[in-house]
Design a protein around this motif. Structure first.
Motif, short mmCIF file in Angstrom:
data_model
loop_
_atom_site.label_atom_id
_atom_site.label_comp_id
_atom_site.label_asym_id
_atom_site.label_seq_id
_atom_site.Cartn_x
_atom_site.Cartn_y
_atom_site.Cartn_z
N SER A 31 0.78 -1.23 0.00
CA SER A 31 0.00 0.00 0.00
C SER A 31 0.81 1.28 0.00
O SER A 31 0.25 2.36 -0.11
CB SER A 31 -0.95 0.01 1.21
OG SER A 31 -0.22 -0.08 2.41
N GLY A 102 2.60 6.19 5.79
CA GLY A 102 1.23 6.31 6.26
C GLY A 102 0.46 7.27 5.38
O GLY A 102 0.80 7.47 4.21
N GLU A 103 -0.55 7.90 5.93
CA GLU A 103 -1.36 8.84 5.17
C GLU A 103 -0.66 10.18 4.97
O GLU A 103 -0.93 10.90 4.01
CB GLU A 103 -2.70 9.05 5.88
CG GLU A 103 -3.59 7.84 5.87
CD GLU A 103 -3.98 7.41 4.46
OE1 GLU A 103 -4.23 8.29 3.61
OE2 GLU A 103 -4.01 6.19 4.20
N LYS A 104 0.24 10.53 5.87
CA LYS A 104 0.94 11.81 5.79
C LYS A 104 2.36 11.61 5.30
O LYS A 104 2.88 10.50 5.32
CB LYS A 104 0.95 12.48 7.17
CG LYS A 104 -0.43 12.81 7.70
CD LYS A 104 -0.34 13.47 9.06
CE LYS A 104 -1.74 13.81 9.60
NZ LYS A 104 -1.68 14.45 10.94
N ARG A 106 3.61 12.23 2.21
CA ARG A 106 3.82 11.81 0.84
C ARG A 106 4.43 12.91 -0.03
O ARG A 106 4.80 12.64 -1.19
CB ARG A 106 2.51 11.30 0.24
CG ARG A 106 2.06 10.02 0.92
CD ARG A 106 0.77 9.47 0.37
NE ARG A 106 0.40 8.25 1.08
CZ ARG A 106 -0.71 7.56 0.84
NH1 ARG A 106 -1.56 7.96 -0.09
NH2 ARG A 106 -0.99 6.47 1.54
#
Length: 129
Positions: A31, A102-104, A106
């Motif tokens: 992912s 993670g979600e942050k 990038r």
């Protein structure tokens, strides 16, 4: 809850090899970006290698000290990240950490520690001359 656990550290003589692995729970390796970092005594944590899928193919990147000697790979079926280290040098002595995106973060590149949210506890690699 995401948990990353490194294994494979230990002592080795210069010129030898070591294979590190990082097993994940609560996270699917396919992912996002994954990386290996290391921290030597008295030094800042630095990137070693990273791996990611750009939508078309798997990409890898290495910092100069690792180029030609280390190989990063991932086994999505086993949810394992690996780092094969060959021709080890005393300067490779460090605690090695695996990291997962993670979600942050990038907006950062795959060799920048700010990209990664999840970290393992580290495994010591000691290379003697």
């Amino acid at each position: 809850q995401v948990r990353l656990v490194e294994s494979g550290g230990g002592s080795v003589q210069a010129g030898g090899s070591r294979r590190l692995s990082c097993a994940a729970s609560g996270y699917t390796y396919s992912s996002g970006s994954l990386g290996w970092f290391r921290e030597a005594p008295g030094k800042e944590r630095e990137a070693v290698a990273a791996i990611w899928f750009d939508g078309t193919q798997t990409r890898t990147a290495y910092r100069d000290p690792a180029k030609g000697r280390f190989t990063i790979s991932q086994d999505n079926a086993k949810n394992t990240l690996n780092l094969q280290m060959n021709s080890l040098r005393p300067s490779d002595t460090a605690v090695y950490y695996c990291a997962a995106e993670g979600e942050k973060g990038r907006e950062y590149g795959p060799l920048q520690h700010q990209r990664y949210t999840y970290w393992g506890q580290g495994t010591q690699v000691t290379v003697s001359s």
